[in-house]
Write an enzyme that holds these catalytic residues in place. Structure first.
Site, short mmCIF file in Angstrom:
data_model
loop_
_atom_site.label_atom_id
_atom_site.label_comp_id
_atom_site.label_asym_id
_atom_site.label_seq_id
_atom_site.Cartn_x
_atom_site.Cartn_y
_atom_site.Cartn_z
N LYS A 26 -21.66 7.67 2.38
CA LYS A 26 -22.40 8.80 2.93
C LYS A 26 -23.76 8.34 3.47
CE LYS A 26 -23.32 13.52 1.45
NZ LYS A 26 -22.06 14.20 1.53
N ARG A 96 -27.25 14.34 -3.48
CA ARG A 96 -25.79 14.15 -3.49
C ARG A 96 -25.42 12.72 -3.81
NH1 ARG A 96 -23.59 18.27 0.57
NH2 ARG A 96 -25.48 19.02 1.56
N GLY A 105 -15.32 15.47 -4.03
CA GLY A 105 -15.44 16.43 -5.14
C GLY A 105 -15.55 15.79 -6.51
N MET A 107 -17.92 13.68 -7.77
CA MET A 107 -19.23 13.51 -8.39
C MET A 107 -20.15 14.66 -8.03
SD MET A 107 -19.71 9.46 -8.32
CE MET A 107 -19.38 9.40 -6.60
N ARG A 352 -17.59 10.62 8.14
CA ARG A 352 -16.90 9.47 7.52
C ARG A 352 -15.53 9.38 8.16
NH1 ARG A 352 -16.23 12.69 1.82
NH2 ARG A 352 -14.82 14.25 2.61
N HIS A 468 -10.06 21.58 -1.94
CA HIS A 468 -9.84 20.45 -2.84
C HIS A 468 -8.36 20.09 -2.92
CE1 HIS A 468 -9.18 18.59 -6.83
NE2 HIS A 468 -10.28 17.93 -6.50
N SER A 777 13.39 -18.09 -5.83
CA SER A 777 12.95 -16.71 -5.63
C SER A 777 12.15 -16.33 -6.86
CB SER A 777 14.17 -15.81 -5.46
OG SER A 777 13.72 -14.47 -5.38
N CYS A 844 11.27 -11.62 -5.40
CA CYS A 844 12.17 -10.47 -5.53
C CYS A 844 11.78 -9.55 -6.68
CB CYS A 844 13.61 -10.93 -5.67
SG CYS A 844 13.90 -11.86 -7.18
N TYR A 864 9.65 -15.29 2.50
CA TYR A 864 9.99 -13.87 2.61
C TYR A 864 9.57 -13.11 1.36
CZ TYR A 864 13.97 -14.71 -0.49
OH TYR A 864 14.74 -15.05 -1.57
C1 PEP Z 1 12.35 -10.33 -12.03
O1 PEP Z 1 12.37 -10.66 -13.21
O2 PEP Z 1 11.32 -10.29 -11.35
C2 PEP Z 1 13.59 -9.88 -11.38
C3 PEP Z 1 13.60 -9.59 -10.09
O3 PEP Z 1 14.68 -9.72 -12.17
P1 PEP Z 1 14.92 -8.45 -13.10
O4 PEP Z 1 13.93 -7.43 -12.77
O5 PEP Z 1 16.30 -8.02 -12.81
O6 PEP Z 1 14.75 -9.05 -14.45
#
Ligand code: PEP
Ligand code: MG
Length: 887
Positions: A26, A96, A105, A107, A352, A468, A777, A844, A864
């Site tokens: 602000k 303010r 809202g 503070m 803002r 709000h 992975s 993953c 990836y």
């Molecule tokens: C992990 O452990 O990150 C994973 C992808 O395998 P899971 O969640 O199936 O244990």
């Protein structure tokens, strides 16, 4: 000496160079507006570092602040020609908060500060409007008592209600000067009673009290909750802005309003906002009176009668429109503005970057890039990846029957069904019991924030598009219908009425935050149609990113959804989910309960065709793309029954007697199954399980290659590996199955065998593991659990406290603990590459769909990330942002 106070307005700017970290959002923008010549009431900002000092020193201010604040007040006096505390012509100020990130809202604010028994008379005289003066004084006492003295504000509300009732008034505007003056006496008596001292008359005491209260509100419960939900660090602190008051409540040529330079719901390039004539400060946001539209077009579209500002105050409106354009060009973003008109003169109180729905964010980013206001790279960076979630979720099925109860304002898009609850605590409790709820309130306030978060959607009876409820719901991505005026809520009896209909707590309703409709019962939903802007931005993102984006999926349906969202392969197919299918669980159990390898092989033979068909269907959807398939991972006892009744049933189904089954279940019991007989340990002890799975994968791959002419690219993944030898043994099983299938089918398929990195030992020994594994992975769910020694299933009980206390900045199961788990990932990547320079690296765990973690993956140079289907677009955008921000 450190400078703590920065002045602005009247041609003065102490600079800070618009630094939000120093001045808060602000303060920085007030200074910014003043420096481009916009009409900003003069004032000064006490910088954010003072907040930290205030807490460090147990609520005391640095010594030099007194003189600096006095100098700031003198600056305002010099420009306005009024003096603070002058009984003849008093200067009044607002106080303010203003943190680096906006916390609407959350503070405290105090207005009309500087009024006392003497100055109120001066204000009455100089304004020629005693009613206004006494109204301002009573507002000030009320606000100050609430915010600074922390007295029960209901007492003041009650006194006001009684005063109106006694005099037969309905609206505040019916109150006369004498009425307000009498109320001021009552208010002062309430202060004396509750506080034990008279209301402070010294204006300097008032000022310092308010400054302390604003700093104090940084650590209020509601501010803490808001920070936690929005990832705002607790050590940022807030600034305090002290500014000359301007008045929107000086009669019918005065007004107060809020506006956006573009529509924050749709992104349409049209001014958008609301205003109230003869009203002050927070009246618009508080939803006390229903505001009027800013533009004629918006009023006509809504079919509303009260004149828009464009019609009622054409000259001021024209000036405002000019300011909007200047601000957009200056800040190069859509702005959210607060203004006041004092007797026909426009004053800017705030600007803002405006909060917006994901849909609006997309449209505004793409439009602004097309308008040449920003570059395409900036457009990519402008859209919060997590916000895309709002766009990707289902909307109401247009053909489904609806029992419409009423209609309110379409305050935050999306549709949701749930059981009606009337208070935030119940919402939170029911949510914890896995129930979907819709929070129904007359109007929300910051105290409701935990309930709003727990709810699927929010419905209010009062308040406009900038109330709000509307602002917070949009920020959270929750659907919201606000200002449904026909709703009569009785929170005490836990019901609401609409006409002659009655809906009780626990009954299901559906709200559509895109149209404003409120319906009885649950209305079915359909998948979203993504707009052209979505496609455009995704295309821009795809040209900017380096990381590939895959998906975690194990059904053809999920694979299709993920492909539609742009997934470039499967990063994790968890095969155990397939084992729970009703048609095969018996064979799975026979396999587990078998006495010997022969028995296991007999059961696995029944599972083989089922698994093959799983993989065939998946490969058909993913043809030409890499598919990482993970061999069986969870402890076997997860597949066995636990309840007494179920045991008997299963015993009959698998042809075992009950006692024997119970014994076997007891044998399989583990004290710590997460660290027990699971992952590749299953494959090491029962290689025939992995052999069957590998066979199913290669048979399916050959069949799909035969049928479609294009082979899928299987990547067979071994879970929970700690040592090179484990992987070597398991790879041999997979390779052998592959060779056997290729010989039978008379064709070969390219494939890889690799491992998950889920254990610290695997990360450390990555160099030798990469001698065998062709890809890694990172299974960051398990890697987080094993690195931190925190069970992923039990962490909920204490992790929130850990985050609150700053032990971890965010939940490490949501966003990678960069310092710990992240270091292991960096080590594994580096060591893996040292033996196999072209080793394929991915992630993953759930972190693969978290923007901050994706940023980390870009830094480490993974190939990836893999995310659940609905998070694939989020990951694509986050990956592009990470590439643009790469250091
Ligand atoms: C992990 O452990 O990150 C994973 C992808 O395998 P899971 O969640 O199936 O244990
Ligand atoms: Mg795992």
């Amino acid at each position: 000496m450190t400078q703590y106070v920065y002045r602005f307005g009247g041609g003065v700017s102490d600079g800070g160079n618009g630094d939000k970290n120093l001045l808060g959002g602000k303060g920085a923008n007030l200074d910014g507006m003043a420096s481009i010549g916009l009409p900003v009431p003069p004032g000064f900002t006490i910088s954010t570092p003072v907040c930290a000092l205030y807490y460090e020193n147990g609520g005391a201010f640095p010594d030099s602040l007194t003189a600096e604040v006095a100098n700031g007040i003198a600056h305002i006096e010099g420009i306005t020609g009024k003096r603070f505390g002058d009984p003849a012509d008093p200067l009044l100020v607002s106080v303010r908060s203003g943190a680096r990130a906006s916390m609407p809202g959350m503070m405290d604010t105090v207005l009309n500060l500087g009024l006392n028994d003497a100055t109120v008379a001066g204000l009455a005289e100089i304004s020629g409007d005693p009613r206004f003066a006494w109204d301002s004084y009573r507002r000030f006492i009320q606000m100050y008592s609430d915010v600074v003295l922390e007295l029960d504000h209901d007492r003041f509300e009650e006194a006001l209600e009684i005063a109106k009732e006694d005099r037969g008034h309905v609206l505040d505007t019916d109150m006369t000067a004498a009425d307000w003056q009498a109320l001021v006496s009552e208010y002062k008596a309430i202060v004396q009673e509750l506080w034990g001292k008279p209301f402070p008359q010294d204006v300097h005491d008032q000022l310092w009290g308010a400054i302390g209260a604003v700093f104090g509100s940084w650590q209020s419960e509601r501010a803490k909750v808001y920070r936690r939900l929005n990832d705002i660090p607790g050590d940022w602190g807030t600034a305090v802005n002290v500014q000359a008051m301007v008045f929107g409540n000086m009669g019918d040529t005065s007004a107060t309003g809020v506006a956006f330079t573009r529509d924050p719901a749709t992104g349409e390039a049209a001014y958008y906002g609301e205003f109230l004539i003869n009203a002050q400060g927070e009246d618009v946001v508080a939803g006390i009176r229903t505001p009027q539209y800013l533009t004629k077009a918006a009023r006509e579209r809504a079919g509303a009668k009260p004149l828009s500002m464009e019609e009622a105050m054409p000259e001021v409106y024209a000036e405002l429109a000019r300011v909007f354009d200047l601000l957009e060009r200056h800040y190069r973003d859509m702005q959210d503005i607060e203004f006041t008109v004092e007797r026909g003169h426009l004053w800017m109180l705030q600007t803002r970057s405006g909060k917006r729905t994901a849909k609006a964010a997309l449209k505004i980013a793409v439009d602004m890039a097309d308008e040449g206001l920003i570059t395409r790279e900036e457009a990519i960076l402008r859209v919060e990846p997590a916000a895309l979630d709002q766009l990707l979720h289902p909307t109401l099925d247009p053909d489904a029957p609806r029992d419409v109860l009423t209609k309110g304002l379409p305050a935050s898009p999306g549709a949701a069904s749930g059981k009606v609850v009337f208070d935030a605590d119940t919402a939170e409790k029911w949510k914890a019991a896995e129930q979907k709820v819709i929070l129904v309130r007359v109007e929300t306030s910051p105290e409701d924030i935990h309930g709003m978060h727990a709810a699927e959607g929010i419905l209010t009876a009062r308040g406009g598009m900038t109330s709000h409820a509307a602002v917070v719901a949009r920020g959270m991505g929750r659907p919201c219908v606000s200002g449904a005026g026909t709703l009569a809520i009785n929170a005490h009896l836990k019901l609401f009425r609409v006409g002659n209909r009655e809906v009780r707590e626990g009954e299901v309703i559906t709200i559509d935050g895109t149209t404003g409709e409120v319906m009885f019962g649950a209305v079915p939903t359909v998948q979203p149609e993504l707009s052209g802007d979505f496609g455009t931005l995704m295309e821009w993102a795809d040209t900017g990113r380096r990381l590939k984006v895959r998906t975690n999926a194990e059904t053809p349906q999920d694979c299709r959804t993920a492909r539609d969202f742009g997934a470039e392969g499967i990063g994790l197919c968890r095969t155990e989910h397939m084992f729970f299918d009703a048609a095969r669980i018996t064979a799975v159990r026979q396999m587990i309960l078998a006495e010997d390898e022969k028995g296991r092989r007999a059961a696995l033979a029944k599972l083989l065709p089922e698994q093959r068909s799983d993989f065939t269907q998946i490969f058909e959807v993913m043809v030409g793309l890499p598919c990482t398939i993970r061999l069986l991972d969870p402890p076997l006892h997860e597949f066995l029954p636990h309840a007494e009744e179920e045991v008997a049933e299963v015993a009959a189904a698998v042809g075992l007697d009950v006692e024997k089954l119970k014994r076997r279940i007891a044998e399989l019991h583990e004290f710590n199954p997460m660290l027990g007989h699971r992952g590749c340990r299953l494959g090491v002890t029962y290689p025939e399980i992995y052999e069957m799975q590998a066979r199913a994968i290669f048979e399916a791959a050959c069949d799909v290659a035969e049928k479609s002419g294009e082979a899928p690219i299987p990547e067979v993944m071994i879970p929970l590996v700690a040592t090179r030898r484990e992987l070597e043994l398991m790879k041999a099983v997979v390779d052998k199955a592959a060779q056997a299938v290729f010989a039978e089918k008379g064709r070969t398929i390219d494939y890889l065998v690799g491992t998950m990195i889920e254990l610290p030992r695997a990360a450390l020994r990555a160099a030798e593991i990469a001698e065998v594994g062709e890809f890694f992975s990172f299974g960051t769910n398990d890697l987080t659990q094993t690195t931190l020694g925190v069970s992923r299933d039990d962490a909920g009980r204490f992790l929130t406290t850990y985050v609150e206390k700053g032990i971890y900045a965010r939940d490490p199961f949501v966003s990678i603990d960069v310092e710990g788990v992240g270091e292991l990932i960096s080590i594994a990547a580096e060591r893996g590459r040292s033996t196999r320079p072209d080793i394929k690296l991915g992630i993953c765990g759930e972190h693969g769909g978290d923007p901050a973690s994706i940023h980390f993956c870009e830094q480490v140079g993974l190939d990836y990330v893999s995310a659940s289907p609905y998070r694939v677009p989020i990951a694509r955008l986050a990956a592009a942002q990470a590439a643009l921000k790469r250091e």
